[in-house]
Design an enzyme around this catalytic site. Sequence first.
Site, mmCIF file in Angstrom:
data_model
loop_
_atom_site.group_PDB
_atom_site.id
_atom_site.type_symbol
_atom_site.label_atom_id
_atom_site.label_comp_id
_atom_site.label_asym_id
_atom_site.label_seq_id
_atom_site.Cartn_x
_atom_site.Cartn_y
_atom_site.Cartn_z
ATOM 1 N N THR A 122 -6.964 12.051 52.391
ATOM 2 C CA THR A 122 -6.188 11.091 53.184
ATOM 3 C C THR A 122 -6.322 9.713 52.554
ATOM 4 O OG1 THR A 122 -6.594 12.388 55.151
ATOM 5 C CG2 THR A 122 -5.891 10.117 55.499
ATOM 6 N N GLU A 150 -3.281 16.933 54.302
ATOM 7 C CA GLU A 150 -3.897 18.065 54.979
ATOM 8 C C GLU A 150 -3.996 17.809 56.477
ATOM 9 O OE1 GLU A 150 -4.736 21.126 53.527
ATOM 10 O OE2 GLU A 150 -4.460 21.208 55.680
ATOM 11 N N LYS A 203 0.689 11.532 57.443
ATOM 12 C CA LYS A 203 -0.705 11.900 57.727
ATOM 13 C C LYS A 203 -1.404 10.844 58.597
ATOM 14 C CE LYS A 203 -4.850 13.400 57.532
ATOM 15 N NZ LYS A 203 -5.411 14.691 57.838
ATOM 16 N N ASN A 207 -2.585 11.277 62.728
ATOM 17 C CA ASN A 207 -3.942 11.112 63.254
ATOM 18 C C ASN A 207 -4.024 9.932 64.222
ATOM 19 O OD1 ASN A 207 -5.013 13.314 62.032
ATOM 20 N ND2 ASN A 207 -6.339 12.238 60.606
ATOM 21 N N PHE A 248 -4.481 17.300 73.302
ATOM 22 C CA PHE A 248 -5.095 15.980 73.094
ATOM 23 C C PHE A 248 -4.977 15.086 74.327
ATOM 24 C CE2 PHE A 248 -6.878 15.832 68.887
ATOM 25 C CZ PHE A 248 -6.517 17.086 68.457
ATOM 26 N N GLY A 256 -14.546 11.314 67.793
ATOM 27 C CA GLY A 256 -15.398 11.002 66.648
ATOM 28 C C GLY A 256 -14.938 11.804 65.454
ATOM 29 N N CYS A 259 -12.476 11.855 60.572
ATOM 30 C CA CYS A 259 -11.058 11.554 60.342
ATOM 31 C C CYS A 259 -10.488 10.495 61.273
ATOM 32 C CB CYS A 259 -10.238 12.828 60.460
ATOM 33 S SG CYS A 259 -10.825 14.107 59.363
ATOM 34 N N LYS A 319 -17.628 17.615 67.662
ATOM 35 C CA LYS A 319 -16.867 18.564 68.494
ATOM 36 C C LYS A 319 -17.481 19.944 68.271
ATOM 37 C CE LYS A 319 -13.126 19.881 65.392
ATOM 38 N NZ LYS A 319 -11.697 20.049 65.299
ATOM 39 N N ARG A 326 -20.585 13.180 61.566
ATOM 40 C CA ARG A 326 -20.028 11.889 61.151
ATOM 41 C C ARG A 326 -19.271 11.239 62.316
ATOM 42 N NH1 ARG A 326 -17.101 13.633 55.682
ATOM 43 N NH2 ARG A 326 -16.927 15.558 56.883
HETATM 44 C C1 UGA Z 1 -8.283 15.772 62.994
HETATM 45 C C2 UGA Z 1 -6.834 16.253 63.170
HETATM 46 O O1 UGA Z 1 -6.709 16.951 64.423
HETATM 47 C C3 UGA Z 1 -6.426 17.169 62.018
HETATM 48 O O2 UGA Z 1 -5.047 17.528 62.148
HETATM 49 C C4 UGA Z 1 -6.614 16.406 60.703
HETATM 50 O O3 UGA Z 1 -6.308 17.235 59.575
HETATM 51 C C5 UGA Z 1 -8.063 15.974 60.588
HETATM 52 O O4 UGA Z 1 -8.405 15.123 61.715
HETATM 53 C C6 UGA Z 1 -8.211 15.212 59.287
HETATM 54 O O5 UGA Z 1 -7.612 14.165 59.152
HETATM 55 O O6 UGA Z 1 -8.824 15.747 58.353
HETATM 56 P P1 UGA Z 1 -10.703 16.870 63.401
HETATM 57 O O7 UGA Z 1 -11.237 15.505 63.146
HETATM 58 O O8 UGA Z 1 -11.302 18.031 62.693
HETATM 59 O O9 UGA Z 1 -9.119 16.931 63.048
HETATM 60 O O10 UGA Z 1 -10.867 17.167 64.954
HETATM 61 P P2 UGA Z 1 -9.969 17.141 66.261
HETATM 62 O O11 UGA Z 1 -9.937 18.501 66.838
HETATM 63 O O12 UGA Z 1 -8.683 16.489 66.036
HETATM 64 O O13 UGA Z 1 -10.886 16.235 67.230
HETATM 65 C C7 UGA Z 1 -11.197 14.884 66.905
HETATM 66 C C8 UGA Z 1 -11.976 14.238 68.010
HETATM 67 O O14 UGA Z 1 -11.159 14.047 69.159
HETATM 68 C C9 UGA Z 1 -13.177 15.041 68.508
HETATM 69 O O15 UGA Z 1 -14.274 14.174 68.688
HETATM 70 C C10 UGA Z 1 -12.717 15.617 69.831
HETATM 71 O O16 UGA Z 1 -13.783 15.851 70.724
HETATM 72 C C11 UGA Z 1 -11.819 14.511 70.329
HETATM 73 N N1 UGA Z 1 -10.795 14.969 71.296
HETATM 74 C C12 UGA Z 1 -9.826 15.815 70.907
HETATM 75 C C13 UGA Z 1 -10.811 14.476 72.593
HETATM 76 O O17 UGA Z 1 -11.690 13.671 72.973
HETATM 77 N N2 UGA Z 1 -9.846 14.878 73.467
HETATM 78 C C14 UGA Z 1 -8.864 15.726 73.099
HETATM 79 O O18 UGA Z 1 -8.001 16.044 73.958
HETATM 80 C C15 UGA Z 1 -8.850 16.218 71.793
#
Ligand code: UGA
Length: 429
Positions: A122, A150, A203, A207, A248, A256, A259, A319, A326
Amino acid sequence: MTTSREPVAVIGTGYVGLVTAAGLAELGNEVWCVDIDVDKIARLQRGEIPIYEDGLADLIATNRDRLHFSTDLGPALDKARLLFVAVGTPPTQSGDADLSAVFAVIDAMPISGSHAIVMKSTVPVGTGAAIKRELATKGKSGLAYVSCPEFLREGSAVADFRAPDRVVVGDDGGWAGDSVVALYAPLNAPLVRTDVASAEMIKLASNAFLATKISFINEIANVCEETGADVSEVARGMGLDGRIGASFLRAGVGFGGSCFPKDVAALKQLAGNSGYHFQLLNAVIEVNDLQKRRVIAKLQKHLGTLVGKRITLLGLAFKPDTDDLREATSLVLVARLQAEGAAVCAYDPVAEDRSGQYLSGVTIAASAQEAIAGADAVVLVTEWAEFLALDWEQVAATMAGRVVLDGRNALDPAIIRAAGLAYEGIGRP
Ligand code: UGA
């Protein structure tokens, strides 16, 4: 699977690089993985997987014959035309993305008219253009450039690779973009073929939008706490509107990971660097910071001073289903609790191995039961499945206090209360 598919190189064997490599190997591509981390490559050559990601170890084991690991770029350049770049772009002090690893890879590229750089990392909008300028000054403008951002999520990255919502290919319409499109064609995902800058922005904007949804629902949750509404019900009702969507909209103790915090800050800086004040993102970031800190006030509401209180954190990873700490909310909670004089105990099914790298002064328990015993309050930080299946009667019997703070609205308040415990969620009455 045939082996007539295009061989590819993947530079960088972190979450994105390894999953991309393993996924392409499953599609039948020979994949040449390169990393400067000698230890990591040695482990991968021995068949050890350096990260915890559901299904990845099996995927790599099954496709081992097509996966090659080396610290040397040479063999990859000999075998592959498409050179995927999946190195880290962590935030700098200023919130801009640190592109030093990306440019180190670019520097290592040969003069070539037959290779293409395919950017998975990214990067800020304009990076592709900057790389092309850099290549031109070094006499390497024969190298093609494709942005292929990605969208994998940690914890479900293998499934996300196999069934992407879309594949984005940004280029100037040459052979390299066509080859990347062909590479992903078996996945039958909607294709967005566009220019490099737009691909880069897709991208970052994706996010940032998802992070905005989370901060929005967290603010609604905070208003629910003042007004007696239940944010889970509100999110359910909102999410059924097709224009909003249900995903979401889970309120909690903030987002956190490697990303969202980084990419939201990077987009804000990117806008600022070009003279635009992205006000909305300031709010998204601030809401997220404050959301983590509200936990302390909630604990104080029940316990009074936290000095000498034993607070147990269930989950440390940012998560579930990942060992990644991180920018995890747990890091802020630990620092704030320690500053308030609490004794912090924690348990995480997977991330505990990495916790020493990030946390000090925390008692890391070997099981949830051990962590809970003697706790004045238990805070659910990461909604791992094993925490959702806890026997709350048993928990109540071993805790010293009664407070259960559900930081992910993942527990059933009725069950917790029936066990004689005080339930506190996020935006739930
Ligand atoms: C995120 C994006 O969802 C991916 O599409 C992207 O590829 C990735 O970043 C990246 O840029 O590499 P990720 O960081 O693995 O993926 O995790 P997520 O499932 O998106 O969750 C991110 C954070 O949001 C977590 O801390 C999760 O607990 C929090 N979250 C998520 C909430 O607090 N509420 C929600 O409804 C959803």
